[in-house]
Motif scaffolding. Structure first.
Motif, short mmCIF file in Angstrom:
data_model
loop_
_atom_site.label_atom_id
_atom_site.label_comp_id
_atom_site.label_asym_id
_atom_site.label_seq_id
_atom_site.Cartn_x
_atom_site.Cartn_y
_atom_site.Cartn_z
N GLU A 62 0.92 -1.19 -0.14
CA GLU A 62 -0.06 -0.10 0.10
C GLU A 62 0.95 1.23 -0.04
O GLU A 62 0.51 2.19 -0.76
CB GLU A 62 -0.84 -0.04 1.10
N LEU A 63 1.96 1.31 0.82
CA LEU A 63 2.79 2.45 0.86
C LEU A 63 3.54 2.63 -0.46
O LEU A 63 3.77 3.83 -0.98
CB LEU A 63 4.01 2.09 1.92
N SER A 64 3.91 1.25 -1.06
CA SER A 64 4.50 1.35 -2.64
C SER A 64 3.64 2.20 -3.67
O SER A 64 4.19 2.86 -4.11
CB SER A 64 4.86 0.08 -2.91
N THR A 65 2.38 1.65 -3.44
CA THR A 65 1.48 2.49 -4.36
C THR A 65 1.31 4.04 -4.14
O THR A 65 1.46 4.80 -5.02
CB THR A 65 0.07 1.88 -4.29
N ILE A 66 1.26 4.45 -2.66
CA ILE A 66 1.10 5.71 -2.50
C ILE A 66 2.31 6.73 -2.73
O ILE A 66 2.27 7.72 -3.33
CB ILE A 66 0.96 5.99 -1.13
N LYS A 67 3.40 6.02 -2.54
CA LYS A 67 4.87 6.69 -2.46
C LYS A 67 5.44 6.43 -3.86
O LYS A 67 6.47 7.01 -4.21
CB LYS A 67 5.84 6.40 -1.36
N ASN A 68 4.85 5.40 -4.51
CA ASN A 68 5.44 5.09 -5.92
C ASN A 68 6.92 4.74 -5.93
O ASN A 68 7.81 5.21 -6.40
CB ASN A 68 5.49 6.45 -6.99
N TYR A 69 7.03 3.90 -5.05
CA TYR A 69 8.43 3.27 -4.61
C TYR A 69 8.22 1.74 -4.30
O TYR A 69 7.56 1.04 -3.83
CB TYR A 69 9.00 3.99 -3.32
N PRO A 70 9.17 1.02 -4.90
CA PRO A 70 9.43 -0.65 -4.82
C PRO A 70 9.28 -0.97 -3.34
O PRO A 70 9.73 -0.49 -2.37
CB PRO A 70 10.69 -0.88 -5.37
N SER A 191 9.99 14.71 -1.69
CA SER A 191 10.71 13.73 -0.89
C SER A 191 11.75 13.33 -1.44
O SER A 191 12.11 13.53 -2.69
CB SER A 191 9.91 12.47 -0.42
N TRP A 192 12.89 12.92 -0.77
CA TRP A 192 14.44 12.32 -1.41
C TRP A 192 14.17 11.07 -1.73
O TRP A 192 15.01 10.42 -2.24
CB TRP A 192 15.51 12.67 -0.31
N ILE A 193 12.95 10.40 -1.67
CA ILE A 193 12.78 8.98 -1.95
C ILE A 193 13.25 8.59 -3.23
O ILE A 193 13.86 7.84 -3.82
CB ILE A 193 11.40 8.64 -1.71
N GLU A 194 12.81 9.75 -4.17
CA GLU A 194 13.12 9.48 -5.57
C GLU A 194 14.34 9.59 -5.88
O GLU A 194 14.84 9.25 -7.38
CB GLU A 194 12.15 10.74 -6.32
N GLU A 195 15.33 9.95 -5.22
CA GLU A 195 16.70 10.01 -5.39
C GLU A 195 17.55 8.98 -4.80
O GLU A 195 18.72 8.89 -5.18
CB GLU A 195 17.36 11.39 -4.68
N ILE A 196 16.79 8.12 -4.16
CA ILE A 196 17.70 6.95 -3.72
C ILE A 196 18.39 5.89 -4.96
O ILE A 196 19.58 5.52 -4.81
CB ILE A 196 16.84 6.13 -2.92
N ASN A 201 23.66 5.94 -1.24
CA ASN A 201 24.08 6.11 0.19
C ASN A 201 22.88 7.06 0.81
O ASN A 201 23.12 7.36 2.12
CB ASN A 201 25.35 6.85 0.26
N ILE A 202 21.75 7.47 0.31
CA ILE A 202 20.83 7.86 1.28
C ILE A 202 19.73 7.01 1.51
O ILE A 202 19.29 5.94 1.09
CB ILE A 202 19.74 8.56 0.16
N ILE A 203 19.28 7.06 2.81
CA ILE A 203 18.28 6.71 3.58
C ILE A 203 17.33 7.61 3.98
O ILE A 203 17.68 8.75 4.52
CB ILE A 203 18.72 5.68 4.93
N VAL A 204 15.72 7.26 3.48
CA VAL A 204 15.00 8.39 3.82
C VAL A 204 14.17 7.54 4.94
O VAL A 204 13.65 6.56 5.03
CB VAL A 204 13.95 8.72 2.88
N ILE A 205 13.76 8.14 6.03
CA ILE A 205 12.88 7.98 7.30
C ILE A 205 11.82 8.53 7.26
O ILE A 205 11.75 9.93 7.04
CB ILE A 205 13.74 8.11 8.42
N GLN A 206 10.51 8.14 7.36
CA GLN A 206 9.28 8.74 7.29
C GLN A 206 8.56 7.92 8.46
O GLN A 206 8.91 6.94 9.23
CB GLN A 206 8.65 8.66 5.95
N THR A 207 7.05 8.29 8.63
CA THR A 207 6.32 7.84 9.73
C THR A 207 4.87 8.21 9.16
O THR A 207 4.58 8.93 8.47
CB THR A 207 6.74 8.85 11.12
N LEU A 208 4.06 7.27 10.28
CA LEU A 208 2.65 7.35 10.16
C LEU A 208 2.33 8.33 11.38
O LEU A 208 0.90 8.27 11.47
CB LEU A 208 1.91 6.15 10.22
N SER A 209 2.98 8.65 12.10
CA SER A 209 2.72 9.38 13.31
C SER A 209 2.35 10.86 13.16
O SER A 209 1.52 11.60 14.03
CB SER A 209 3.85 9.58 14.26
N LYS A 210 2.57 11.70 12.08
CA LYS A 210 2.31 12.93 11.83
C LYS A 210 1.14 13.22 10.94
O LYS A 210 -0.02 13.17 11.52
CB LYS A 210 3.62 13.78 11.40
#
Length: 348
Positions: A62-70, A191-196, A201-210
Motif C-alpha cells: 500500500e505504501l508502495s502505491t502511495i509513494k510510487n516506490y518499490p 521527498s528524497w525517496i525519488e533520489e535513492i 548512500n541515501i536513507i529516507v525515514i518517514q512515519t505514520l505518526s504525523k
C-alpha cells in the motif's frame, strides 16, 4: 562525487551473521488449505492467535502505491526510533565509529548514538536561516564517520533544508546520509525517496505518526536501496510490527484521500495561526515552517510556557536547545484549539 560501497561500512559481525528464520518466513497466508503446526501457536481462533507477517507485505504494498516506490525497498519499524536504532547497530562499530548531526534537531539521534556507544558530533546550523554549514559538517568527518543525519523539515526549527545543500552532502560523503522526513507531508518540497536510485548512500525515514494521524500505533518507515534493506532485515526482530498495527495502518492507508484532505486542513490552520501570532506583543520572531508546528521566539520562554500550563495549554519549551534561546514550539491543532491558545496568549 565519492564512490559509495556498502561493504565498506557494514559492521564485520553483521556482514557474516545469518538472519533468524521465523516460522512465517516460508508461509505468510493463513488459509484453510494448510494446517499450521510449525510456530507453536495456540490453534484456537481469536483473530490474533497467529504470528503476524514478519515483512508486513500488505502494508508495504500500500505504501508502495502511495509513494510510487518499490515495496521491497521499504523497511517498517516499531516507530522511527526502531529503524534508526537498526541503522546504528548495522553500520556503526561501538566505541570506534562516529556520526554527525545538525543541531538543533531531533533528540533521539543523540540518545541512540549514546545507547550504541557511538560518538555523536554536532554541527550547528547557521543561526540566520537554520540551514546547515556544509564546511563545518565536513570538518568533523574522519575515517570513522559512518553517518550524517539531516532532519528535513527539521525539528524543532520547522525549516526544510535546501535541496542543493543536501545534494552536496550526499555527493561529498561516502557514508550514509540519513534524511529524516517525519514532516515531509506538510511541505511543498518533494521527498528524497525519488533520489535513492541515483544515490545509494541515501536513507529516507518517514512515519505514520504525523500527517497520517497514527502516532498511537508506532509505525516508522525506512526507504533505501535493496542492499541496505537486506542488511537491516538480517538484524530486525522477526515480528517487530504486530498484527493490530498492520491492520490499522492498512485501514488508514487505503483512505489516502482523506489523509491528504486532513493534511491540507492542518496547513491552512498553520497559516492562519502564523498570521494571528504576529499580533502577540511579546513574540519577537516567528520562524518559517514546512512542518505542522511553529517555532516562535518570545521575551521569556520559561515564563510564557508556565503561564500557558496554568491555563491548561501544553506546548514545548525549546529554550535549552542550541540556537533556540527563549523559543517555544507550538503544534498546529484544530481550529478550536488554535483559537484557544491565541486567546490565552493575548491575555498574558
Amino acid at each position: 562525487m565519492k564512490t559509495f560501497n556498502i561493504n565498506n561500512i557494514i559492521r564485520p559481525n553483521i556482514k557474516v551473521m545469518k538472519a533468524y528464520s521465523s516460522a512465517r518466513d516460508e508461509f505468510q497466508e493463513i488459509t484453510n488449505d494448510f494446517v499450521f503446526l510449525d510456530a507453536n501457536e495456540n490453534p484456537y481462533e481469536t483473530g490474533l492467535n497467529r504470528y503476524p507477517d514478519p515483512f508486513q507485505r500488505n502494508v508495504k504494498n500500500e505504501l508502495s502505491t502511495i509513494k510510487n516506490y518499490p515495496a521491497n525497498q521499504i523497511l517498517l519499524g516499531n516507530g522511527s526510533d526502531e529503524v534508526l536504532d537498526l541503522i546504528f547497530r548495522a553500520f556503526c562499530e561501538p566505541n570506534q565509529d562516529n556520526v554527525i548531526a545538525i543541531s538543533p534537531s531531533y533528540g533521539m539521534y543523540s540518545v541512540l548514538a549514546n545507547l550504541n556507544a557511538i560518538e555523536y558530533r554536532k554541527s550547528l546550523l547557521n543561526e540566520n536561516d537554520f540551514q546547515p554549514n556544509i564546511e563545518d559538517i565536513f570538518s568533523k568527518v574522519d575515517e570513522y564517520t559512518k553517518m550524517i543525519f539531516l532532519c528535513s523539515p527539521n525539528n524543532p526549527t520547522g525549516e526544510i533544508i535546501k535541496r542543493e545543500y543536501i545534494l552536496e552532502i550526499v555527493k561529498r560523503f561516502n557514508g550514509l546520509v540519513i534524511i529524516d522526513e517525519a514532516y515531509i507531508d506538510f511541505s511543498t518540497e518533494p521527498s528524497w525517496i525519488e533520489e535513492i536510485k541515483n544515490y545509494p548512500n541515501i536513507i529516507v525515514i518517514q512515519t505514520l505518526s504525523k500527517a497520517f494521524g497514527l502516532a498511537g500505533i508506532r509505525l516508522g518507515i525506512l526507504y533505501a536501496s535493496l542492499d541496505i534493506i537486506a542488511v537491516l532485515n538480517k538484524i530486525k526482530p522477526p515480528y517487530n510490527i504486530n498484527q493490530l498495527t498492520q491492520q490499522k495502518a492498512l485501514e488508514i492507508l487505503k483512505d489516502y484521500d482523506k489523509i491528504k484532505l486532513t493534511t491540507q486542513t492542518i496547513i491552512k490552520q498553520k497559516q492562519l495561526l502564523e498570521t494571528a501570532l504576529k499580533e502577540i506583543i511579546f513574540i519577537e520572531k516567528i520562524y518559517p515552517s514546512d512542518a505542522n508546528f511553529i517555532l516562535i521566539k518570545v521575551d521569556d520562554a520559561t515564563k510564557r510556557y508556565n503561564e500557558l500550563i496554568e491555563k491548561g495549554i501544553v506546548i514545548r519549551n525549546r529554550t535549552n536547545d542550541d540556537l533556540c534561546k527563549n523559543c517555544l514550539r507550538i503544534t498546529v491543532g484544530t481550529e478550536e484549539e488554535n483559537e484557544k491558545i491565541l486567546e490565552n496568549l493575548k491575555s498574558l
